[in-house]
Design a protein around this motif. Structure first.
Motif, PDB file in Angstrom:
ATOM      1  N   PRO A   1     -33.227  13.062 -44.156  1.00  0.00           N
ATOM      2  CA  PRO A   1     -34.283  12.127 -43.892  1.00  0.00           C
ATOM      3  C   PRO A   1     -34.909  13.218 -43.466  1.00  0.00           C
ATOM      4  O   PRO A   1     -36.580  12.645 -43.284  1.00  0.00           O
ATOM      5  N   HIS A   2     -35.501  14.703 -42.787  1.00  0.00           N
ATOM      6  CA  HIS A   2     -35.796  15.178 -41.656  1.00  0.00           C
ATOM      7  C   HIS A   2     -37.100  16.009 -42.423  1.00  0.00           C
ATOM      8  O   HIS A   2     -38.057  16.141 -41.811  1.00  0.00           O
TER       9      HIS A   2
ATOM     10  N   GLY B   1     -39.637  13.618 -43.140  1.00  0.00           N
ATOM     11  CA  GLY B   1     -40.437  13.610 -41.402  1.00  0.00           C
ATOM     12  C   GLY B   1     -40.730  14.685 -41.394  1.00  0.00           C
ATOM     13  O   GLY B   1     -41.997  14.191 -41.035  1.00  0.00           O
TER      14      GLY B   1
ATOM     15  N   TRP C   1     -44.851  14.909 -40.960  1.00  0.00           N
ATOM     16  CA  TRP C   1     -45.931  15.451 -39.195  1.00  0.00           C
ATOM     17  C   TRP C   1     -46.745  16.248 -39.695  1.00  0.00           C
ATOM     18  O   TRP C   1     -48.024  16.715 -39.486  1.00  0.00           O
TER      19      TRP C   1
ATOM     20  N   TRP D   1     -37.214  10.685 -33.604  1.00  0.00           N
ATOM     21  CA  TRP D   1     -36.755  11.016 -34.905  1.00  0.00           C
ATOM     22  C   TRP D   1     -36.094  11.870 -35.220  1.00  0.00           C
ATOM     23  O   TRP D   1     -35.210  11.743 -35.969  1.00  0.00           O
ATOM     24  N   THR D   2     -36.000  13.135 -34.775  1.00  0.00           N
ATOM     25  CA  THR D   2     -34.487  14.077 -34.786  1.00  0.00           C
ATOM     26  C   THR D   2     -33.092  13.435 -34.380  1.00  0.00           C
ATOM     27  O   THR D   2     -32.916  13.039 -35.310  1.00  0.00           O
TER      28      THR D   2
ATOM     29  N   TYR E   1     -33.228   9.893 -36.935  1.00  0.00           N
ATOM     30  CA  TYR E   1     -32.990  10.739 -38.936  1.00  0.00           C
ATOM     31  C   TYR E   1     -31.887  11.570 -38.526  1.00  0.00           C
ATOM     32  O   TYR E   1     -31.375  11.136 -39.519  1.00  0.00           O
TER      33      TYR E   1
ATOM     34  N   ASN F   1     -40.287   4.416 -44.542  1.00  0.00           N
ATOM     35  CA  ASN F   1     -40.245   5.057 -43.569  1.00  0.00           C
ATOM     36  C   ASN F   1     -41.541   6.868 -44.031  1.00  0.00           C
ATOM     37  O   ASN F   1     -41.952   6.804 -42.581  1.00  0.00           O
ATOM     38  N   TRP F   2     -40.935   6.763 -44.657  1.00  0.00           N
ATOM     39  CA  TRP F   2     -42.045   8.481 -45.199  1.00  0.00           C
ATOM     40  C   TRP F   2     -43.188   8.250 -45.792  1.00  0.00           C
ATOM     41  O   TRP F   2     -44.034   8.535 -45.518  1.00  0.00           O
TER      42      TRP F   2
ATOM     43  N   PRO G   1     -46.720   7.568 -42.409  1.00  0.00           N
ATOM     44  CA  PRO G   1     -47.527   8.465 -41.843  1.00  0.00           C
ATOM     45  C   PRO G   1     -48.735   8.658 -42.728  1.00  0.00           C
ATOM     46  O   PRO G   1     -50.145   8.565 -42.325  1.00  0.00           O
TER      47      PRO G   1
ATOM     48  N   TYR H   1     -32.297   3.297 -34.397  1.00  0.00           N
ATOM     49  CA  TYR H   1     -32.916   3.245 -35.273  1.00  0.00           C
ATOM     50  C   TYR H   1     -33.546   1.937 -35.563  1.00  0.00           C
ATOM     51  O   TYR H   1     -35.152   1.853 -35.648  1.00  0.00           O
TER      52      TYR H   1
END
Length: 165
Positions: free
Chosen positions: A13-14, A17, A21, A51-52, A55, A90-91, A94, A138
């Motif tokens: 997931p990171h 994310g 960013w 988020w860290t 995720y 989710n991704w 942003p 979450y």
């Protein structure tokens, strides 16, 4: 060998994310700071920390579900499919919000994301209660993010359709 799966699922997931960013980091001071936001909007410094943690929890939870279902079996299609779909939304948020500056699409995205995240939790609860409980923070954060997106959408009508500058 199982540790590699644990790490892989937890890190996955990171990836999106971080990419979200990285690609949109310049839009935050240039555009986001100028938007009208409610008084309860969290500080920019809170978001990467939150988020860290989130995720990491959802990634590890996905590993638990995958492991309990015996890997990529037919039983895993729905629970991990829901997870993958919500992770994709989710991704996508942003780039829609910061990159395209499209509040309409960002709002639609997060509302669909909410439904898929709830569906994921409900699906996982029958498989692994710890995994489902790891999604609760979450969902709480998503509730706040959804309310924040709605408020920004409502209070910044000139930005609803996307980039105009």
């Amino acid at each position: 060998r199982m540790w590699a799966y644990t790490v892989g699922f937890t890190v996955l997931p990171h990836v999106g994310g971080f990419l979200g960013w990285f690609l949109n980091r310049k839009e935050i001071p240039a555009w986001y700071e100028k938007l009208k936001k409610p008084s309860w909007c969290p500080s920019r410094k809170v978001f990467p920390v939150a988020w860290t943690v989130l995720y990491t929890g959802m990634g590890y939870a996905s590993y638990l579900v995958w492991s309990d279902l015996g890997g990529c079996s037919s039983k895993a299609i729905v629970p991990l499919g829901l997870y993958g779909a919500q992770l994709a939304l989710n991704w996508a948020w942003p780039p829609l919000f910061f990159g395209a500056r499209n509040l309409n699409m960002a709002l639609i995205d997060i509302l669909c994301l909410d439904g898929l995240a709830i569906g994921t939790l409900c699906s996982w609860y029958r498989i692994n209660k710890v995994a489902a409980l790891l999604l609760v923070p979450y969902l709480g954060w998503l509730a706040m993010a959804t309310c924040l997106t709605i408020r920004i959408w409502r209070d910044n009508p000139e930005h609803k359709a996307g980039k105009s500058e």
